[in-house]
Write a protein that holds these residues in place. Structure first.
Motif, short mmCIF file in Angstrom:
data_model
loop_
_atom_site.label_atom_id
_atom_site.label_comp_id
_atom_site.label_asym_id
_atom_site.label_seq_id
_atom_site.Cartn_x
_atom_site.Cartn_y
_atom_site.Cartn_z
N LEU A 5 -17.36 -15.21 -4.58
CA LEU A 5 -18.69 -15.76 -4.40
C LEU A 5 -19.56 -14.59 -3.98
N PHE A 6 -20.51 -14.22 -4.84
CA PHE A 6 -21.44 -13.14 -4.54
C PHE A 6 -22.72 -13.73 -3.98
N LEU A 7 -23.18 -13.16 -2.87
CA LEU A 7 -24.35 -13.68 -2.17
C LEU A 7 -25.45 -12.64 -2.04
N TYR A 28 -24.25 -8.99 -12.82
CA TYR A 28 -23.52 -8.00 -13.60
C TYR A 28 -22.07 -7.88 -13.11
N LEU A 29 -21.88 -7.83 -11.79
CA LEU A 29 -20.51 -7.78 -11.24
C LEU A 29 -19.71 -8.99 -11.68
N ALA A 30 -20.32 -10.17 -11.58
CA ALA A 30 -19.62 -11.40 -11.97
C ALA A 30 -19.22 -11.36 -13.45
N SER A 31 -20.12 -10.88 -14.29
CA SER A 31 -19.84 -10.78 -15.72
C SER A 31 -18.74 -9.76 -16.00
N PHE A 32 -18.80 -8.63 -15.31
CA PHE A 32 -17.79 -7.58 -15.48
C PHE A 32 -16.40 -8.12 -15.09
N LEU A 33 -16.32 -8.79 -13.96
CA LEU A 33 -15.03 -9.32 -13.50
C LEU A 33 -14.50 -10.41 -14.43
N LYS A 41 -18.88 -16.94 -8.77
CA LYS A 41 -20.18 -17.59 -8.73
C LYS A 41 -21.13 -16.66 -8.01
N VAL A 42 -22.42 -16.82 -8.30
CA VAL A 42 -23.45 -16.02 -7.65
C VAL A 42 -24.47 -16.97 -7.05
N ALA A 61 -13.89 -20.21 -2.37
CA ALA A 61 -13.80 -18.81 -2.79
C ALA A 61 -12.72 -18.08 -2.01
N LYS A 62 -12.23 -17.01 -2.59
CA LYS A 62 -11.23 -16.17 -1.92
C LYS A 62 -11.87 -14.91 -1.35
#
Length: 158
Positions: A5-7, A28-33, A41-42, A61-62
């Motif tokens: 989970l990116f915040l 971008y990070l979420a798409s890359f991963l 999720k963002v 989330a982990k």
């Protein structure tokens, strides 16, 4: 359940000025991963207005990844500390332009596990492999700061 989970959290002190902030780097990070089969999720938004949503999402989330800049570093520190206290098994990552200036005191106060310094795509991917797949060694991941046995370590820049 998902991996990340990116915040991107901001404080609401300028009225409606920051209503439409989007931290494109988080997407971008979420798409890359996702290319490597890690799910994420963002969320971007104001801390207090979304506190319940963030709190509930963290149950699924982990790893939590925070975007940190000069304007939101206190919000990041507060929320990271709260989430790590509430969910001790969560891994807390903090990156963004302010990350290079975050020291041991900030890490202790925020309860962050890792500070990501510089470009984060490969670093976060290696951290995902380390924490979620038990692959690699933390000390061999370039571009991070972490505390082990009360000592601050910083790996070479990426």
């Amino acid at each position: 359940m998902y991996d990340f989970l990116f915040l991107g959290i901001y404080r609401k002190e300028f009225g409606e000025l920051f209503n439409n902030i989007e931290y494109i780097g988080l997407y971008y990070l979420a798409s890359f991963l996702e290319k490597y089969n890690f799910t994420s999720k963002v969320y971007t938004g104001e801390k207090y207005g979304s506190f319940n949503l963030i709190n509930n999402e963290c149950k699924n989330a982990k790893i939590i990844g925070f975007y940190c800049d000069y304007d939101n570093q206190f919000e990041v520190k507060y929320l990271a500390n709260y989430l790590k206290t509430s969910y001790p098994n969560l891994i807390i990552l903090i990156g963004g332009p302010q990350a290079i200036a975050l020291d041991k005191k900030f890490m202790i106060e925020s309860k962050a596990d890792i500070i990501v310094i510089g470009e984060g795509e490969l670093t976060v991917w290696e951290l995902a492999r380390y924490y979620l797949l038990s692959k690699g060694k933390l000390s061999e991941i370039n571009g991070i700061r972490y505390i082990l046995n009360n000592q601050l370590f910083e790996t070479p820049k990426r």
